[in-house]
Design a protein around this motif. Sequence first.
Motif, PDB file in Angstrom:
ATOM      1  N   LEU A 366     -15.576 106.702  55.850  1.00 46.37           N
ATOM      2  CA  LEU A 366     -14.365 107.127  55.651  1.00 46.37           C
ATOM      3  C   LEU A 366     -13.597 106.494  54.467  1.00 46.37           C
ATOM      4  O   LEU A 366     -12.653 107.021  53.970  1.00 46.37           O
ATOM      5  CB  LEU A 366     -13.666 107.072  57.077  1.00 46.37           C
ATOM      6  N   VAL A 367     -13.622 105.087  54.612  1.00 41.77           N
ATOM      7  CA  VAL A 367     -13.083 104.156  53.570  1.00 41.77           C
ATOM      8  C   VAL A 367     -13.561 104.610  52.231  1.00 41.77           C
ATOM      9  O   VAL A 367     -12.861 104.875  51.367  1.00 41.77           O
ATOM     10  CB  VAL A 367     -13.429 102.502  53.887  1.00 41.77           C
ATOM     11  N   ALA A 368     -14.657 104.956  52.090  1.00 40.10           N
ATOM     12  CA  ALA A 368     -15.314 105.429  50.823  1.00 40.10           C
ATOM     13  C   ALA A 368     -14.647 106.568  50.359  1.00 40.10           C
ATOM     14  O   ALA A 368     -14.511 106.785  49.162  1.00 40.10           O
ATOM     15  CB  ALA A 368     -16.823 105.529  50.890  1.00 40.10           C
ATOM     16  N   LYS A 369     -14.476 107.539  51.295  1.00 37.94           N
ATOM     17  CA  LYS A 369     -14.020 108.932  51.102  1.00 37.94           C
ATOM     18  C   LYS A 369     -12.602 108.727  50.672  1.00 37.94           C
ATOM     19  O   LYS A 369     -12.291 109.514  49.780  1.00 37.94           O
ATOM     20  CB  LYS A 369     -14.234 109.786  52.085  1.00 37.94           C
ATOM     21  N   ILE A 370     -11.766 108.059  51.336  1.00 38.97           N
ATOM     22  CA  ILE A 370     -10.236 107.560  51.075  1.00 38.97           C
ATOM     23  C   ILE A 370     -10.126 107.026  49.487  1.00 38.97           C
ATOM     24  O   ILE A 370      -9.481 107.807  48.786  1.00 38.97           O
ATOM     25  CB  ILE A 370      -9.595 106.761  52.117  1.00 38.97           C
ATOM     26  N   VAL A 371     -10.994 106.040  49.578  1.00 35.15           N
ATOM     27  CA  VAL A 371     -10.725 105.335  47.976  1.00 35.15           C
ATOM     28  C   VAL A 371     -11.258 106.386  46.836  1.00 35.15           C
ATOM     29  O   VAL A 371     -10.746 105.927  45.950  1.00 35.15           O
ATOM     30  CB  VAL A 371     -11.675 103.979  48.117  1.00 35.15           C
ATOM     31  N   ARG A 372     -11.909 107.276  46.905  1.00 29.43           N
ATOM     32  CA  ARG A 372     -12.119 108.291  46.006  1.00 29.43           C
ATOM     33  C   ARG A 372     -11.208 109.072  45.615  1.00 29.43           C
ATOM     34  O   ARG A 372     -11.030 109.520  44.500  1.00 29.43           O
ATOM     35  CB  ARG A 372     -13.411 109.094  46.458  1.00 29.43           C
ATOM     36  N   ASP A 373     -10.171 109.136  46.662  1.00 27.77           N
ATOM     37  CA  ASP A 373      -8.943 110.172  46.359  1.00 27.77           C
ATOM     38  C   ASP A 373      -8.029 109.413  45.046  1.00 27.77           C
ATOM     39  O   ASP A 373      -7.564 108.511  45.194  1.00 27.77           O
ATOM     40  CB  ASP A 373      -8.234 110.305  47.410  1.00 27.77           C
ATOM     41  N   PRO A 374      -7.656 110.278  43.916  1.00 31.20           N
ATOM     42  CA  PRO A 374      -6.756 109.457  43.023  1.00 31.20           C
ATOM     43  C   PRO A 374      -5.647 109.051  43.362  1.00 31.20           C
ATOM     44  O   PRO A 374      -5.080 108.100  42.820  1.00 31.20           O
ATOM     45  CB  PRO A 374      -6.609 110.908  41.971  1.00 31.20           C
ATOM     46  N   ASP A 375      -4.954 109.632  44.634  1.00 37.25           N
ATOM     47  CA  ASP A 375      -3.763 109.163  44.892  1.00 37.25           C
ATOM     48  C   ASP A 375      -3.701 108.171  46.061  1.00 37.25           C
ATOM     49  O   ASP A 375      -2.886 107.630  46.767  1.00 37.25           O
ATOM     50  CB  ASP A 375      -3.080 110.237  45.502  1.00 37.25           C
ATOM     51  N   ALA A 376      -5.180 107.581  46.262  1.00 33.14           N
ATOM     52  CA  ALA A 376      -5.220 106.638  47.289  1.00 33.14           C
ATOM     53  C   ALA A 376      -4.592 105.426  47.023  1.00 33.14           C
ATOM     54  O   ALA A 376      -4.533 104.935  45.830  1.00 33.14           O
ATOM     55  CB  ALA A 376      -6.742 106.219  47.449  1.00 33.14           C
ATOM     56  N   PRO A 377      -3.985 104.362  47.886  1.00 38.07           N
ATOM     57  CA  PRO A 377      -3.246 103.146  47.369  1.00 38.07           C
ATOM     58  C   PRO A 377      -4.188 102.157  47.180  1.00 38.07           C
ATOM     59  O   PRO A 377      -5.266 102.252  47.309  1.00 38.07           O
ATOM     60  CB  PRO A 377      -2.473 102.903  48.640  1.00 38.07           C
ATOM     61  N   PRO A 378      -3.412 101.173  46.121  1.00 46.46           N
ATOM     62  CA  PRO A 378      -4.361 100.045  45.735  1.00 46.46           C
ATOM     63  C   PRO A 378      -4.924  99.208  46.651  1.00 46.46           C
ATOM     64  O   PRO A 378      -6.006  98.614  46.667  1.00 46.46           O
ATOM     65  CB  PRO A 378      -3.467  99.216  44.905  1.00 46.46           C
TER      66      PRO A 378
END
Length: 390
Positions: A366-378
């Motif tokens: 799930l972390v990997a999925k979120i981080v691939r989103d262009p709008d994910a926070p730094p």
Amino acid sequence: MSRDPVPIGRRVAYLRVRRRLSQQSFADRLGKSKSWVDKVERGVRSLERVSTIREIAAVLRVDAAVLLGRDVQPAGVAERREGVARIRAALSTYPMAFGRATDREVMSPDWMAREVRHAWMTYQHARYPRLVELLPTLVTEVHRAHAQDPESGRVAVVEAYRVTAAVLVKLDEGSLAWLAADRAMSAAAGDRVLLGCAAVQLGQVLRASARAGPVMLAAASQIAPVTPEGMSLRGSLLVQAALNASRAGDDRVVGDLLDEAAALAVQVGDGHDHHRTAFGQTAVELARVAAAVELGDGPQAVARHEKAIGWDGWRWLPVEHRAAHLIDAARAYLQTDDPVNAARVLLRAERIAPAEIRHRPAARDLVAKIVRDPDAPPTITQFAIALGVL
């Protein structure tokens, strides 16, 4: 020291995109050509000079250690596999079944009860690596005691197998978790309450296959809801059946079962942990969130989550339960195209129960999925790098 699985060029590319830099603008800041940057990111050109790595890190505004992957915290994969292998060996040992004499005394009932309580507490505090260390000895000892005296050792063996199944589900060891849950069911045969307890873990194990519903309902029907303990056990089985139905996409059955569980939860109240279920009104509401996520209703899941975490009962739930729910909430936020809040609740889960994120394959995915989103926070980017999933 094991080699970092993420190539440095891939890290450069990802961090560059996160900084919203084009290859050309990145190259200009480094005093390099766009072609040079492209070759580095594709791994065609290696980065060998420390001075160059430091320059890249400065432009990307990260430490050089981050770029090199030296800050990656060990996920404990090797240790976890070794621990699971020891649990498998313990579950596969049958010395008493073949009449072999034991070379030492069986542990006392008091010792077993104390160790089982400790194992459950370790689980509920989400200390999974420690629990994996404890379980081989516990499983071996309770099995020996049960083989020598099936009646006096039965509760301990059922509870030991239950907690073993519970943590193996967390670690995505489905087949071995099923074996532990099945052993719990076998040891509990003839005792309706123990069978109900074992069935709760069986429901967790079989949830992914959406085949456990009838078993849960059959077990629930055997539990008389006349005491808080009985109501908690019956309610927990109804919750498991509902979650099973959600996997099958049957929203009507989900609603009916959770409504029935909620009626029992009102009578039990929050803040209890009968039969290691933490059943209560808040637990049922969190189950509604999980079911909504499975049914693809992100908005409803988010709304219920945001309401439930404000209840007093939320603070009384075990750490493991709260952290697991936050993973469900992150999935709900993703369903509503809100990676910022998805990252926020995942990082909150990591703060209260690090192992729930670091040692659960589902959480790491799930972390990997979120981080691939262009709008994910730094913030989630640095965390993903630390986990080694970026």
